[in-house]
Design a protein around this motif. Sequence first.
Motif, PDB file in Angstrom:
ATOM      1  N   UNK A 173     -46.987  10.525 -38.768  1.00  0.00           N
ATOM      2  CA  UNK A 173     -47.654   9.228 -38.858  1.00  0.00           C
ATOM      3  C   UNK A 173     -48.476   9.166 -40.141  1.00  0.00           C
ATOM      4  N   UNK A 174     -48.788   7.964 -40.569  1.00  0.00           N
ATOM      5  CA  UNK A 174     -49.615   7.781 -41.757  1.00  0.00           C
ATOM      6  C   UNK A 174     -50.952   8.489 -41.559  1.00  0.00           C
ATOM      7  N   UNK A 175     -51.367   9.220 -42.588  1.00  0.00           N
ATOM      8  CA  UNK A 175     -52.622   9.965 -42.518  1.00  0.00           C
ATOM      9  C   UNK A 175     -53.003  10.408 -43.923  1.00  0.00           C
ATOM     10  N   UNK A 176     -54.243  10.843 -44.114  1.00  0.00           N
ATOM     11  CA  UNK A 176     -54.610  11.407 -45.414  1.00  0.00           C
ATOM     12  C   UNK A 176     -53.742  12.607 -45.779  1.00  0.00           C
ATOM     13  N   UNK A 177     -53.343  13.394 -44.784  1.00  0.00           N
ATOM     14  CA  UNK A 177     -52.479  14.542 -45.053  1.00  0.00           C
ATOM     15  C   UNK A 177     -51.115  14.102 -45.574  1.00  0.00           C
ATOM     16  N   UNK A 178     -50.587  13.008 -45.038  1.00  0.00           N
ATOM     17  CA  UNK A 178     -49.294  12.479 -45.491  1.00  0.00           C
ATOM     18  C   UNK A 178     -49.386  12.110 -46.971  1.00  0.00           C
ATOM     19  N   UNK A 179     -50.433  11.375 -47.315  1.00  0.00           N
ATOM     20  CA  UNK A 179     -50.619  10.946 -48.704  1.00  0.00           C
ATOM     21  C   UNK A 179     -50.832  12.154 -49.609  1.00  0.00           C
ATOM     22  N   UNK A 180     -51.630  13.111 -49.138  1.00  0.00           N
ATOM     23  CA  UNK A 180     -51.890  14.320 -49.904  1.00  0.00           C
ATOM     24  C   UNK A 180     -50.597  15.084 -50.177  1.00  0.00           C
ATOM     25  N   UNK A 181     -49.763  15.247 -49.162  1.00  0.00           N
ATOM     26  CA  UNK A 181     -48.481  15.932 -49.337  1.00  0.00           C
ATOM     27  C   UNK A 181     -47.599  15.208 -50.348  1.00  0.00           C
ATOM     28  N   UNK A 182     -47.528  13.899 -50.221  1.00  0.00           N
ATOM     29  CA  UNK A 182     -46.699  13.112 -51.133  1.00  0.00           C
ATOM     30  C   UNK A 182     -47.155  13.299 -52.578  1.00  0.00           C
ATOM     31  N   UNK A 183     -48.459  13.158 -52.819  1.00  0.00           N
ATOM     32  CA  UNK A 183     -48.976  13.269 -54.182  1.00  0.00           C
ATOM     33  C   UNK A 183     -48.844  14.692 -54.719  1.00  0.00           C
ATOM     34  N   UNK A 184     -49.068  15.693 -53.875  1.00  0.00           N
ATOM     35  CA  UNK A 184     -48.917  17.094 -54.305  1.00  0.00           C
ATOM     36  C   UNK A 184     -47.463  17.380 -54.677  1.00  0.00           C
ATOM     37  N   UNK A 185     -46.545  16.855 -53.893  1.00  0.00           N
ATOM     38  CA  UNK A 185     -45.122  17.043 -54.193  1.00  0.00           C
ATOM     39  C   UNK A 185     -44.773  16.405 -55.534  1.00  0.00           C
ATOM     40  N   UNK A 186     -45.307  15.215 -55.789  1.00  0.00           N
ATOM     41  CA  UNK A 186     -45.054  14.546 -57.071  1.00  0.00           C
ATOM     42  C   UNK A 186     -45.637  15.364 -58.218  1.00  0.00           C
ATOM     43  N   UNK A 187     -46.792  15.961 -57.987  1.00  0.00           N
ATOM     44  CA  UNK A 187     -47.461  16.751 -59.018  1.00  0.00           C
ATOM     45  C   UNK A 187     -46.612  17.931 -59.463  1.00  0.00           C
ATOM     46  N   UNK A 188     -45.915  18.580 -58.532  1.00  0.00           N
ATOM     47  CA  UNK A 188     -45.121  19.759 -58.897  1.00  0.00           C
ATOM     48  C   UNK A 188     -43.631  19.440 -59.050  1.00  0.00           C
ATOM     49  N   UNK A 189     -43.269  18.172 -58.942  1.00  0.00           N
ATOM     50  CA  UNK A 189     -41.885  17.780 -59.190  1.00  0.00           C
ATOM     51  C   UNK A 189     -40.953  17.949 -58.006  1.00  0.00           C
ATOM     52  N   UNK A 190     -41.509  17.936 -56.822  1.00  0.00           N
ATOM     53  CA  UNK A 190     -40.725  18.096 -55.595  1.00  0.00           C
ATOM     54  C   UNK A 190     -40.381  16.728 -55.024  1.00  0.00           C
ATOM     55  N   UNK A 191     -39.204  16.604 -54.460  1.00  0.00           N
ATOM     56  CA  UNK A 191     -38.772  15.357 -53.835  1.00  0.00           C
ATOM     57  C   UNK A 191     -39.245  15.327 -52.390  1.00  0.00           C
ATOM     58  N   UNK A 192     -39.798  14.193 -51.985  1.00  0.00           N
ATOM     59  CA  UNK A 192     -40.234  14.008 -50.607  1.00  0.00           C
ATOM     60  C   UNK A 192     -39.191  13.184 -49.872  1.00  0.00           C
ATOM     61  N   UNK A 193     -38.808  13.670 -48.693  1.00  0.00           N
ATOM     62  CA  UNK A 193     -37.901  12.934 -47.817  1.00  0.00           C
ATOM     63  C   UNK A 193     -38.749  12.411 -46.660  1.00  0.00           C
TER      64      UNK A 193
END
Length: 156
Positions: free
Chosen positions: A68-88
Amino acid sequence: MSMRTFTDFADYCAYIGSHENRLALTSQPFLKIERHTFDGLERMVAQTAHYLQDKGIKKGDRIMIVAANSPEWITLFLAAQLIGTTVVPVDVRSNAEAAYDYALQTTPLLIFKNDRILPDLSKHYQTVPIEKLRLLIGSYPETPPQVTKLDGNENA
């Protein structure tokens, strides 16, 4: 400021960089309001990026988020973008069979999920309860990690 693309969001983040104490996120888990500043969010993103790298996730890899939407969801998404990882991202209303099918198609190295929403997929994939993310990242540095390009050079 109108934000229609991820680039618009990144530009906005750069703009507010001098306003690190301004409110970035508000959430209400279990009837308790949580407020996160841009500075706090930046630290959580950096710690999460280090955590992902520690788990062997690198540029070009995939992680899946079934939560579900949460600060952790957003954090994971942004961290993945930071290191070049694709989020599914997978809709939390998807059943376990659909989530498993998406995982088969995308081969994520890690699946972050809400335990109460989706049954255990750990028989086939490495899963992490998204509710435990803050505990898992607590010991990691609060500064952004070095990122290696696919050609081996640092700071992509």
